[in-house]
Scaffold this motif. Structure first.
Motif, mmCIF file in Angstrom:
data_model
loop_
_atom_site.group_PDB
_atom_site.id
_atom_site.type_symbol
_atom_site.label_atom_id
_atom_site.label_comp_id
_atom_site.label_asym_id
_atom_site.label_seq_id
_atom_site.Cartn_x
_atom_site.Cartn_y
_atom_site.Cartn_z
ATOM 1 N N ILE A 111 -85.975 78.339 -21.001
ATOM 2 C CA ILE A 111 -86.582 79.241 -20.697
ATOM 3 C C ILE A 111 -85.978 79.868 -19.484
ATOM 4 O O ILE A 111 -85.801 81.560 -19.147
ATOM 5 N N SER A 112 -85.584 79.896 -18.429
ATOM 6 C CA SER A 112 -84.765 80.236 -17.059
ATOM 7 C C SER A 112 -84.682 80.779 -17.395
ATOM 8 O O SER A 112 -83.954 82.339 -16.617
ATOM 9 N N VAL A 113 -82.866 80.286 -17.856
ATOM 10 C CA VAL A 113 -82.183 80.823 -18.141
ATOM 11 C C VAL A 113 -81.900 82.134 -19.347
ATOM 12 O O VAL A 113 -81.047 82.986 -19.685
ATOM 13 N N ARG A 114 -82.681 81.843 -20.761
ATOM 14 C CA ARG A 114 -82.822 82.555 -21.743
ATOM 15 C C ARG A 114 -83.727 84.154 -21.527
ATOM 16 O O ARG A 114 -83.556 85.215 -22.053
ATOM 17 N N PHE A 115 -84.614 83.671 -20.720
ATOM 18 C CA PHE A 115 -85.329 85.424 -20.930
ATOM 19 C C PHE A 115 -85.633 85.564 -19.068
ATOM 20 O O PHE A 115 -86.246 85.559 -18.320
ATOM 21 N N LYS A 116 -84.774 86.881 -19.248
ATOM 22 C CA LYS A 116 -83.965 86.417 -17.980
ATOM 23 C C LYS A 116 -85.364 88.202 -17.416
ATOM 24 O O LYS A 116 -85.271 88.377 -15.789
#
Length: 618
Positions: free
Chosen positions: A462-467
């Motif tokens: 989630i940290s990488v995908r939802f910026k």
């Protein structure tokens, strides 16, 4: 915006509940009698960057079966749906179907927005917090609630979600895939919705595996192999024949059936000839069969049928034969670009050594590492030609658990549209700056090792995908392994009060705690963590050792099977010591009480050992 709190009359009003907090950074309660909302800002050391970049908050929901974990998700969804409807209308308090309160925070966390149907709501709020009752509710459209579950529920299958709610449930996915493909006439009503769903879902997984460029955000191992097998082309053919009959072209039915049989007879029952038939039928269907309109296609259909009737199976292979037909059809198609799509697919298929060697097989098996580009091109051509009928079945040789695990991440990833955008399914596309992901039964089908890693993987993903939007994650689970990743202030304990669910407050330190303690204290196992059947048998063994003059060999063997060291040693001692008949504790309650006492002593000893070990390391 991020959702901090919810109260609604259908779910919380019956038992006078204060409502449900969905963030550990605030303490929010609602006094229904005084119609007063109290909001306090708490210091939470687990806020900020503790969970990862762009992750605002993480909460766990636990409770016995029937406690209300799924009902909590539905209470949130139904309230957000109602708020969405009011946001699209000229809002008035009388329009709502039920009373509710929703509290959101802005990015700073210092300003809260209260969306409510109460015109007389009083607010008691701590400084330096500020609040407002927005006159217009358009800001709601910048928030998204996404619900995911792998449990097949008729409610999910039959009930569409609306507004700012994204339905990622298994039932919703089955319904949506069938409605879309059936509505576009890709399939008819005879195809099983389950079969259609798996075909659709496997395509999404392959799309994720092959075309997702951001591999950095995938912390787990992807499948190594992909298998392509063909659907039965007769499903598509039968649909086309029915349509031709309605178009009064009964002769066309015989032409198509005859040509399909000729190709199979001339080139054999193999992947190559069957795939060529699929492409021929899809081409005819795309040009000649009305899809989502009442378009009159008599002339086009007749021109295609005339040329198909004169088609000869004279090519080197089935692909070549259909390519020759395309050259003859192109002048009368009126859409040479669409013909080119099929032409490129057929020409590419003829030239692939990796596929030529497997053409006679029932399926194509390709390595996703060594033959990655081949898989990408094959799937690209498939996506360009499968709209009339999805002719491939795709599989990865995964176990049920592996498939469920990968599917979950693929579904979460589907929330992303156009780079870093998350779309709302109301009105036009808007940038979403607040997202709540609710995972129900998050440990389902997961091996304990995957349960141990799942939160870490989810948070990294989630940290990488939802910026561009701050994300909240809510995880409903029965797994003590997963629960040990949560601080105590980030856990909601649910109990069924008989009048709906009730939220409890517990002070058990669970972050990094051991599984035995979590089972006992966090999952309401008041009678211990041993299996009920095993506990019954141990009680019977203890009673038998007291009632007999001496243990039998079978009894001694049963004693040695007991895994708990303290209980096993006590039973050993009982088997060696002859207790006088008059002093034997005959009642069952005494035996069970002794076992509970020994178990508690064991837990205290284990706790003391852990403390000493920590002192030694310090």
């Amino acid at each position: 915006m991020n959702l901090l709190y919810i109260w609604n009359e259908p779910y919380f009003g019956a038992n006078g509940s204060e409502g449900c907090q969905l963030s550990a950074s605030y303490q929010i309660t609602f006094d229904t009698t005084a119609c007063k909302l109290s909001i306090k800002w708490k210091r939470d050391i687990f806020s900020g960057s503790f969970w990862g970049e762009n992750i605002y908050d993480v909460m766990a929901v636990v409770g016995r079966n029937g406690a209300g974990k799924t009902r909590l998700a539905y209470s949130i969804m139904e309230t957000l749906e109602e708020a969405s409807c009011l946001a699209d209308a000229n809002f008035s308090f009388q329009q709502s179907r039920f009373p509710f309160i929703l509290v959101f925070a802005d990015r700073t966390g210092e300003e809260v927005k209260i969306f409510t149907t109460y015109s007389n709501l009083q607010v008691d709020i701590d400084s330096p917090l500020r609040y407002e009752f927005p006159e217009r509710w358009d800001d709601l459209k910048r928030f998204k609630f996404a619900y995911f579950t792998d449990t097949l529920s008729f409610i999910d299958y039959s009930r569409k979600k609306y507004g700012i709610v994204h339905d990622g449930s298994l039932g919703g996915a089955i319904r949506d895939a069938f409605e879309f493909n059936h509505g576009m006439h890709s399939i008819d009503g005879a195809m099983s919705p389950i079969t259609n769903y798996f075909n659709d879902e496997m395509g999404k997984i392959l799309d994720f595996v092959c075309f997702d460029r951001n591999q950095e955000g995938i912390p787990f191992v992807l499948p190594e192999w992909v298998n392509f097998s063909l659907q039965d082309y007769n499903v598509n053919l039968d649909y086309i024949l029915k349509q031709l009959e309605e178009m009064k072209k009964t002769g066309g039915k015989d032409i198509l059936k005859k040509k399909c049989n000729e190709i199979r007879s001339r080139y054999g029952q193999n992947m190559g000839s069957l795939l060529a038939i699929h492409l021929l039928l899809n081409l005819f269907k795309a040009f000649c069969i009305p899809q989502s309109s009442s378009e009159h296609l008599d002339k086009t259909a007749q021109a295609f049928l005339d040329r198909i009737s004169r088609m000869e199976c004279s090519g080197e292979d089935a692909f070549d034969t259909v390519l020759i037909l395309l050259e003859k059809i192109k002048p009368v198609s009126g859409d040479s670009e669409r013909i080119d799509v099929y032409q490129k697919a057929l020409e590419w298929l003829r030239k692939q050594p990796a596929l030529q060697s497997q053409r006679i097989r029932a399926e194509w098996s390709l390595n996703l590492t060594k033959e990655r580009e081949t898989v990408r091109e094959l799937y690209s051509h498939y996506r360009n030609t499968n709209f009339p009928f999805p002719y491939f079945s795709i599989s990865f040789g995964l176990s049920t658990g592996e498939y469920a695990f990968l599917r979950r991440f693929v579904r979460i990833n589907e929330l992303l549209r156009k780079g870093s955008y998350v779309t709302n399914n109301i009105c036009s596309e808007k940038r979403c700056d607040g997202l709540m992901i609710y995972l129900d039964e998050a440990d389902q089908s997961m091996h304990p090792e995957w349960q141990r890693k799942q939160m870490d993987w989810l948070l990294k993903f989630i940290s990488v995908r939802f910026k561009t939007c701050r994300t909240q994650l809510v995880v409903a689970t029965h797994s003590p392994i997963m629960l040990s990743d949560f601080p105590r202030s980030h856990v909601l304990y649910l109990r069924n009060s008989g009048q709906g669910f009730q939220i409890e407050k517990r002070e058990t330190r669970i972050f990094g705690n051991n599984i035995h303690t979590l089972f006992r204290d966090a999952f309401f196992l008041d009678e211990g963590t041993m299996g009920a059947f095993a506990e019954q048998k141990i009680n019977e063994i203890a009673q038998s050792l007291q009632d007999t003059d001496g243990p039998s060999p079978d009894m001694l063997e049963l004693v040695e099977e007991v895994g708990d060291d303290v209980i096993r040693n006590k039973l050993r001692q009982m088997s060696r010591v002859k207790i006088p008949k008059e002093s034997r504790p005959m009642d069952r309650q005494t035996v069970e009480g002794t076992i509970r006492l020994l178990r508690s002593q064991k837990e205290r000893l284990e706790g003391a050992i852990r403390e000493l070990e920590n002192m030694r390391h310090d």
